[in-house]
Design a protein around this motif. Sequence first.
Motif, short mmCIF file in Angstrom:
data_model
loop_
_atom_site.label_atom_id
_atom_site.label_comp_id
_atom_site.label_asym_id
_atom_site.label_seq_id
_atom_site.Cartn_x
_atom_site.Cartn_y
_atom_site.Cartn_z
N HIS A 29 0.84 -1.20 0.00
CA HIS A 29 0.00 0.00 0.00
C HIS A 29 0.87 1.25 0.00
CE1 HIS A 29 0.96 -0.48 4.32
NE2 HIS A 29 0.88 0.85 4.36
N VAL A 30 0.26 2.38 -0.26
CA VAL A 30 0.94 3.66 -0.16
C VAL A 30 0.05 4.61 0.63
CG1 VAL A 30 0.00 4.50 -2.37
CG2 VAL A 30 2.10 5.51 -1.45
N ARG A 31 0.66 5.34 1.57
CA ARG A 31 -0.04 6.33 2.38
C ARG A 31 0.56 7.70 2.12
NH1 ARG A 31 0.85 6.19 7.77
NH2 ARG A 31 -1.16 7.12 8.30
N ILE A 32 -0.30 8.70 2.01
CA ILE A 32 0.13 10.08 1.90
C ILE A 32 -0.18 10.75 3.23
CG2 ILE A 32 0.02 12.19 0.54
CD1 ILE A 32 0.88 9.63 -1.00
N VAL A 33 0.85 11.24 3.91
CA VAL A 33 0.71 11.74 5.28
C VAL A 33 1.18 13.19 5.34
CG1 VAL A 33 1.45 11.42 7.67
CG2 VAL A 33 1.05 9.42 6.21
N ASP A 34 0.44 14.00 6.09
CA ASP A 34 0.85 15.38 6.36
C ASP A 34 1.84 15.34 7.52
OD1 ASP A 34 1.19 18.02 7.02
OD2 ASP A 34 -0.94 18.53 6.91
N PRO A 35 3.13 15.63 7.29
CA PRO A 35 4.11 15.53 8.38
C PRO A 35 3.91 16.55 9.48
CG PRO A 35 5.11 16.51 6.43
CD PRO A 35 3.74 16.06 6.03
#
Length: 410
Positions: free
Chosen positions: A110-116
């Motif tokens: 899977h791939v996750r896009i996260v706001d750091p």
Amino acid sequence: MTMQKGTNVPVPARAVRVELGWRTAPGTPDVDASALLLVSGKVRGDADFVFYNQPAHASGAVRHEGKQTAGGGVTDSLTVDFARMEPTIDRVVVAASADGGTFGRVGGLHVRIVDPADGSEIARFDSADATVETAFVLGEFYVRQGAWKFRAVGQGYDSGLEGFATDFGISVDEPQHASPPPAPQRTPQPPAPPVVQAVRLTKVTLTKEAPSVSLAKQGGTSGALRVNLNWDVRKQFKGWGAKLGRAVAMHGDLDLDLCALYELTDGSKGVVQALGNAFGSLRQPPYIHLDGDDRTGAVSSGENLTVNLDHKDRLRRVLIFVTIYEGARSFADLHATVTLQPQHGAAIDFSLDECTVPSTVCALALLTGEGGDLTVQREARYLVPRRGVSPQRTVDAAYGWGMNWTPGRK
């Protein structure tokens, strides 16, 4: 937000962390994240390819941060900073490649896009239909009306990282073979075309069965050799893991120190470490420099040490090791990866085995100079100091360095 293949979402953050994840299991191939910065569907040059052998784009907009292991899963991360993105770049492709098998053997991809900024998840795409593919485009960032969006793609390649990269215009470094010289020519010959420097897609993973490698044979003959240690702690409350969990809870962040014992060809010896501010130097002996002191384990900052390969003929041996400064009483439940990245040449990495003894010092890698080359030997050796003996004295005694030690402080 969980996405389906082909759907897209706005990306409101100025920068994001891209986490490529999968489950670990026997027979699972090694997986690596990469990114391509595109203009009208193609790269402008090989520098627009960001991956383990080329971990940062010149603009700083995309960086390959490296792997973390936790809870039976692995993540390989990238950072994408849209504020640093060059105006001509209209698309950033996020991909994965499998080394030693196909994606049909990789569970939980899977791939996750996260706001750091706050750790919130912007998007997640799970890929469940892989079979014989050895490279996979999981998603892409693209610009629409001045705003960035993310699209879930899920497109596979059975030609591996090389096939994926060349499809977008990357020049791949092919293995070179010796051939006899051409016969003398009587007529003048046109000048040879300029040599195009292509990216090297290979990497080396050291194991117990294959623990050493020559830097020269991998192309690492000059420039800077970057050594990175990153780690992840699982607080399992059993055995030594229980002691580690309580120690971390009591003292806060685990503080590991990356260090190096060195011996030069003139016989001089010393240590590079944060204790006593012995950070070393790249332009003068010992030609080794410790960047700083980190408590997070993150590759983007992390514990980093650099060796100047332009002076490798002055290095007789270098032992890279790590000590626990505070935060735990053992390396138990510590999952660490060591990466050696030459400025020119293939990356070399290896993971540490599980620690089953009350160790506070671990020998990581031994670099040995011979004939103008350096050989990298995987050590991954946990040592247990005797009562009242420092970790530094312990590793010195184990490898016969013969130095005199005095107490030091940060």
